[in-house]
Design a protein around this motif. Structure first.
Motif, PDB file in Angstrom:
ATOM      1  N   GLU A  24       0.831  -1.324   0.145  1.00 41.48           N
ATOM      2  CA  GLU A  24      -0.057   0.147  -0.057  1.00 41.48           C
ATOM      3  C   GLU A  24       0.775   1.364  -0.075  1.00 41.48           C
ATOM      4  OE1 GLU A  24      -2.449  -2.481  -0.369  1.00 41.48           O
ATOM      5  OE2 GLU A  24      -1.830  -3.112   1.441  1.00 41.48           O
ATOM      6  N   MET A  25       2.013   1.075   0.359  1.00 43.21           N
ATOM      7  CA  MET A  25       2.913   2.284   0.428  1.00 43.21           C
ATOM      8  C   MET A  25       4.345   1.835   0.354  1.00 43.21           C
ATOM      9  SD  MET A  25       3.375   5.124   3.550  1.00 43.21           S
ATOM     10  CE  MET A  25       4.337   4.254   4.718  1.00 43.21           C
ATOM     11  N   VAL A  26       5.060   2.820  -0.410  1.00 46.37           N
ATOM     12  CA  VAL A  26       6.444   2.769  -0.394  1.00 46.37           C
ATOM     13  C   VAL A  26       7.127   4.168   0.215  1.00 46.37           C
ATOM     14  CG1 VAL A  26       8.718   2.608  -1.837  1.00 46.37           C
ATOM     15  CG2 VAL A  26       6.679   1.115  -2.447  1.00 46.37           C
ATOM     16  N   PHE A  27       8.042   3.708   1.270  1.00 50.01           N
ATOM     17  CA  PHE A  27       8.622   5.080   1.921  1.00 50.01           C
ATOM     18  C   PHE A  27      10.114   5.192   1.717  1.00 50.01           C
ATOM     19  CE2 PHE A  27      11.231   6.421   5.653  1.00 50.01           C
ATOM     20  CZ  PHE A  27      10.677   7.552   5.968  1.00 50.01           C
ATOM     21  N   ARG A  28      10.158   6.518   0.942  1.00 46.88           N
ATOM     22  CA  ARG A  28      11.609   6.822   0.453  1.00 46.88           C
ATOM     23  C   ARG A  28      11.998   5.981  -0.542  1.00 46.88           C
ATOM     24  NH1 ARG A  28      16.632   7.860   4.721  1.00 46.88           N
ATOM     25  NH2 ARG A  28      16.762   5.753   4.419  1.00 46.88           N
ATOM     26  N   LEU A  29      11.862   6.725  -1.888  1.00 50.62           N
ATOM     27  CA  LEU A  29      12.016   6.140  -3.187  1.00 50.62           C
ATOM     28  C   LEU A  29      13.655   6.238  -3.356  1.00 50.62           C
ATOM     29  CD1 LEU A  29       9.378   7.907  -5.371  1.00 50.62           C
ATOM     30  CD2 LEU A  29       9.288   5.595  -4.440  1.00 50.62           C
ATOM     31  N   PRO A  30      14.208   5.215  -4.319  1.00 51.99           N
ATOM     32  CA  PRO A  30      15.489   5.489  -4.652  1.00 51.99           C
ATOM     33  C   PRO A  30      15.693   6.715  -5.557  1.00 51.99           C
ATOM     34  CG  PRO A  30      14.561   3.169  -5.284  1.00 51.99           C
ATOM     35  CD  PRO A  30      13.419   4.093  -4.814  1.00 51.99           C
ATOM     36  N   LEU A  31      16.531   7.368  -5.533  1.00 51.82           N
ATOM     37  CA  LEU A  31      16.782   8.691  -5.967  1.00 51.82           C
ATOM     38  C   LEU A  31      16.885   8.481  -7.462  1.00 51.82           C
ATOM     39  CD1 LEU A  31      19.760   9.819  -3.666  1.00 51.82           C
ATOM     40  CD2 LEU A  31      17.518  10.883  -3.796  1.00 51.82           C
ATOM     41  N   GLU A  32      17.627   7.521  -7.967  1.00 50.65           N
ATOM     42  CA  GLU A  32      17.675   7.196  -9.424  1.00 50.65           C
ATOM     43  C   GLU A  32      16.372   6.920 -10.213  1.00 50.65           C
ATOM     44  OE1 GLU A  32      18.685   3.136  -7.695  1.00 50.65           O
ATOM     45  OE2 GLU A  32      19.005   5.531  -7.162  1.00 50.65           O
ATOM     46  N   MET A  33      15.150   6.483  -9.135  1.00 46.21           N
ATOM     47  CA  MET A  33      13.977   6.167  -9.879  1.00 46.21           C
ATOM     48  C   MET A  33      12.895   7.118  -9.659  1.00 46.21           C
ATOM     49  SD  MET A  33      13.919   2.335  -8.636  1.00 46.21           S
ATOM     50  CE  MET A  33      12.583   1.947 -10.063  1.00 46.21           C
ATOM     51  N   ILE A  34      13.065   8.311  -8.991  1.00 51.42           N
ATOM     52  CA  ILE A  34      12.000   9.318  -8.820  1.00 51.42           C
ATOM     53  C   ILE A  34      11.637  10.063 -10.165  1.00 51.42           C
ATOM     54  CG2 ILE A  34      11.633  11.408  -7.988  1.00 51.42           C
ATOM     55  CD1 ILE A  34      13.400  10.933  -5.605  1.00 51.42           C
ATOM     56  N   LYS A  35      12.497  10.232 -11.045  1.00 48.31           N
ATOM     57  CA  LYS A  35      11.914  10.739 -12.335  1.00 48.31           C
ATOM     58  C   LYS A  35      11.114   9.899 -13.175  1.00 48.31           C
ATOM     59  CE  LYS A  35      16.114  14.038 -12.925  1.00 48.31           C
ATOM     60  NZ  LYS A  35      17.034  14.322 -13.702  1.00 48.31           N
ATOM     61  N   ASP A  36      11.370   8.677 -13.002  1.00 48.51           N
ATOM     62  CA  ASP A  36      10.641   7.394 -13.887  1.00 48.51           C
ATOM     63  C   ASP A  36       9.291   7.551 -13.161  1.00 48.51           C
ATOM     64  OD1 ASP A  36      12.651   6.992 -15.575  1.00 48.51           O
ATOM     65  OD2 ASP A  36      13.328   5.291 -14.200  1.00 48.51           O
ATOM     66  N   VAL A  37       9.206   7.502 -11.644  1.00 47.83           N
ATOM     67  CA  VAL A  37       7.873   7.343 -10.939  1.00 47.83           C
ATOM     68  C   VAL A  37       6.796   8.596 -11.413  1.00 47.83           C
ATOM     69  CG1 VAL A  37       6.900   7.287  -8.810  1.00 47.83           C
ATOM     70  CG2 VAL A  37       8.873   5.933  -9.004  1.00 47.83           C
ATOM     71  N   VAL A  38       7.661   9.757 -11.271  1.00 50.05           N
ATOM     72  CA  VAL A  38       6.905  11.055 -11.478  1.00 50.05           C
ATOM     73  C   VAL A  38       6.423  10.879 -12.909  1.00 50.05           C
ATOM     74  CG1 VAL A  38       7.030  13.597 -11.952  1.00 50.05           C
ATOM     75  CG2 VAL A  38       8.307  12.630  -9.761  1.00 50.05           C
ATOM     76  N   GLY A  39       7.139  10.316 -14.063  1.00 47.13           N
ATOM     77  CA  GLY A  39       6.648  10.245 -15.455  1.00 47.13           C
ATOM     78  C   GLY A  39       5.420   9.379 -15.518  1.00 47.13           C
ATOM     79  N   GLU A  40       5.568   8.286 -14.742  1.00 50.44           N
ATOM     80  CA  GLU A  40       4.458   7.446 -14.659  1.00 50.44           C
ATOM     81  C   GLU A  40       3.160   7.946 -14.177  1.00 50.44           C
ATOM     82  OE1 GLU A  40       3.659   2.874 -12.597  1.00 50.44           O
ATOM     83  OE2 GLU A  40       5.756   3.418 -13.203  1.00 50.44           O
ATOM     84  N   LEU A  41       3.187   8.651 -13.159  1.00 50.05           N
ATOM     85  CA  LEU A  41       2.143   9.404 -12.339  1.00 50.05           C
ATOM     86  C   LEU A  41       1.468  10.217 -13.323  1.00 50.05           C
ATOM     87  CD1 LEU A  41       0.471   9.849 -10.095  1.00 50.05           C
ATOM     88  CD2 LEU A  41       2.256  11.319  -8.946  1.00 50.05           C
ATOM     89  N   GLU A  42       2.332  11.139 -14.114  1.00 49.05           N
ATOM     90  CA  GLU A  42       1.902  11.990 -14.990  1.00 49.05           C
ATOM     91  C   GLU A  42       1.170  11.324 -16.307  1.00 49.05           C
ATOM     92  OE1 GLU A  42       1.402  15.234 -14.540  1.00 49.05           O
ATOM     93  OE2 GLU A  42       2.553  15.001 -12.782  1.00 49.05           O
ATOM     94  N   ASP A  43       1.694  10.325 -16.691  1.00 46.56           N
ATOM     95  CA  ASP A  43       0.963   9.556 -17.597  1.00 46.56           C
ATOM     96  C   ASP A  43      -0.394   8.840 -17.247  1.00 46.56           C
ATOM     97  OD1 ASP A  43       2.947   9.949 -19.472  1.00 46.56           O
ATOM     98  OD2 ASP A  43       4.059   8.097 -19.084  1.00 46.56           O
TER      99      ASP A  43
END
Length: 445
Positions: A287-306
């Motif tokens: 249900e939750m992920v706490f503290r994302l890997p730094l190198e993956m934040i951009k990918d996650v943000v992109g996925e969220l926008e899509d």
């Protein structure tokens, strides 16, 4: 072994929370209550490092604390919005005019979790005698107690009782300043006024547990928890999972009068790699992920926008300042860190701003004003800490007898696994800075 375990950064936390959940997380007994509240479901979350001990006097890391604060409670607790002190198992308290005597009035009818440590397996009522027992334990000398520092010098009779347990002859009556007035009234006397004593009592070391549990489990209370909290331990499989189930006799209610908690259970898993953890989240297994890997934040943000563009938002991302500090400590009782100039040299040799900007990609704040994060009422900017000054670092190291690092022993930097990749990345940058600026070799362990 020479160990380097010095303040670096205050971090921000990025976390993902699933929206709507997953069909595998539904239960037949889901129901609605007053205020349109939903009961039922299992909250699944992962920790990337194992807990060490779940015994209140031996909780020294955050994973154990996140688990046990669902199981145990104390006299008071901290408000999660502003960290002010609130009543918990004590419904109210009185403080003497000289601020040295605190009298707590306990709620009636609070019960410990059902557990086989009790003769009939049924949890009994909590009384002031239980708090007396547990707070005396804070002042006893035994390997599992790491918390005497909380009461040392402050609570009347604490030092004397601790010394008596060291000698194997505990003083009769325990700590003089901790007194049971009646079954629901407890008095604590201090040696001097201590402004944050109520906050101190919110510490995990001051949680209550029954004497029967300690008598039954002893050191194995590290995995046998008996508290009063909203959840009780159902199953522990170390390194794999901890499952907490709803306490059906929990005392607290919400603003509508609904009994807490709402969830049926909380499940903690222990996947060690952050990327694997994120994959489990994407599959709907967390249900939750706490503290994302730094190198993956951009990918996650992109996925969220899509997802937003398609009208389907499977998760939300929150980025909030955290009361969290990256720090490295020195083994200052041994050479070479016994020398203050060595410790100062190390601090001046580390470029905290560069670490935050490049290694942490801006997810943090340089700890150049001490190691306490800024918060309301605290003038962090007024605290003079360490700035990056390699020339000063070299001068101090030379004054300590190690010009250009000559003769300085190779040291070990021990890091924990709880921070995932960013812990390793930060350690490697510090390793490089100490070599470049002080010519000191550091081994990362």
């Amino acid at each position: 072994m020479r160990k380097l375990v010095a303040g670096i950064t205050i971090v921000a936390v990025a976390l993902l929370a699933a929206c709507g959940g997953n069909n595998n997380n539904k239960h037949g007994n889901d129901k609605k209550a007053k205020g349109n509240v939903n009961y039922g479901g299992v909250f699944r979350v992962n920790e990337v490092s194992d807990f060490r001990s779940l015994y209140p006097l031996n909780i020294t890391e955050v994973v154990a604390h996140r688990i046990t604060n669902q199981v145990y409670e104390g006299l008071v607790k901290l408000n999660q919005e502003d960290l002010s002190v609130e009543p918990c198992l004590a419904e109210r308290w009185e403080i003497s005019d000289d601020a040295k005597t605190f009298t707590f009035f306990l709620r009636k009818g609070i019960k410990f979790h059902d557990n086989k440590c009790f003769p009939d397996g049924k949890g009994r009522e909590v009384t002031a005698h239980d708090f007396k027992y547990c707070l005396d334990k804070v002042c006893e000398a035994f390997p599992e107690n790491q918390m005497f520092w909380l009461f040392k010098d402050k609570v009347k009779g604490a030092n004397e009782y601790y010394a008596s347990t060291q000698n194997g002859k505990p003083l009769e009556g325990g700590v003089e300043g901790i007194q049971v007035i009646d079954d629901y009234t407890l008095k604590i006397e201090l040696n001097y006024p201590y402004a944050i004593f109520l906050k101190l009592l919110s510490h995990s070391a001051c949680w209550v547990y029954p004497k029967e549990a300690f008598d039954t489990y002893g050191v194995e209370m590290r995995v046998n928890c008996v508290g009063t909290g909203p959840f009780r331990v159902k199953n522990i499989k170390e390194g794999e999972a901890v499952v907490l189930e709803r306490n059906p006799e929990y005392w607290d209610v919400d603003e509508f009068g609904n009994q807490l908690p709402y969830l049926d259970a909380v499940k903690y898993t222990f996947i060690k790699e952050k990327k694997a953890e994120l994959l489990e989240f994407r599959k709907g297994n967390l249900e939750m992920v706490f503290r994302l890997p730094l190198e993956m934040i951009k990918d996650v943000v992109g996925e969220l926008e899509d997802a937003k563009k398609g009208g389907n938002i499977p998760f939300v991302m929150q980025v909030v300042p955290a009361m969290s500090v990256f720090y490295y400590g020195f083994q200052h009782k041994l050479d070479p860190f016994k020398d203050k100039n060595v410790r100062r040299a190390f601090n001046y040799a580390i470029d905290r701003e560069k670490i935050v900007t490049y290694t942490l990609q801006g997810e943090g704040r340089p700890g150049i004003h001490g190691i306490v994060p800024p918060f309301k009422g605290y003038d962090a900017e007024g605290v003079k800490g360490y700035t990056f000054d390699p020339e000063m670092a070299k001068e101090l190291l030379a004054e300590a007898g190690y010009p250009n690092g000559e003769g300085f022993p190779k040291i070990t930097l021990q890091i924990n696994s709880g921070g995932g990749d960013r812990n390793v990345q930060t350690a490697e940058v510090i390793q490089k800075m100490l070599k470049e600026n002080l010519n000191i070799d550091v081994e990362i362990e």
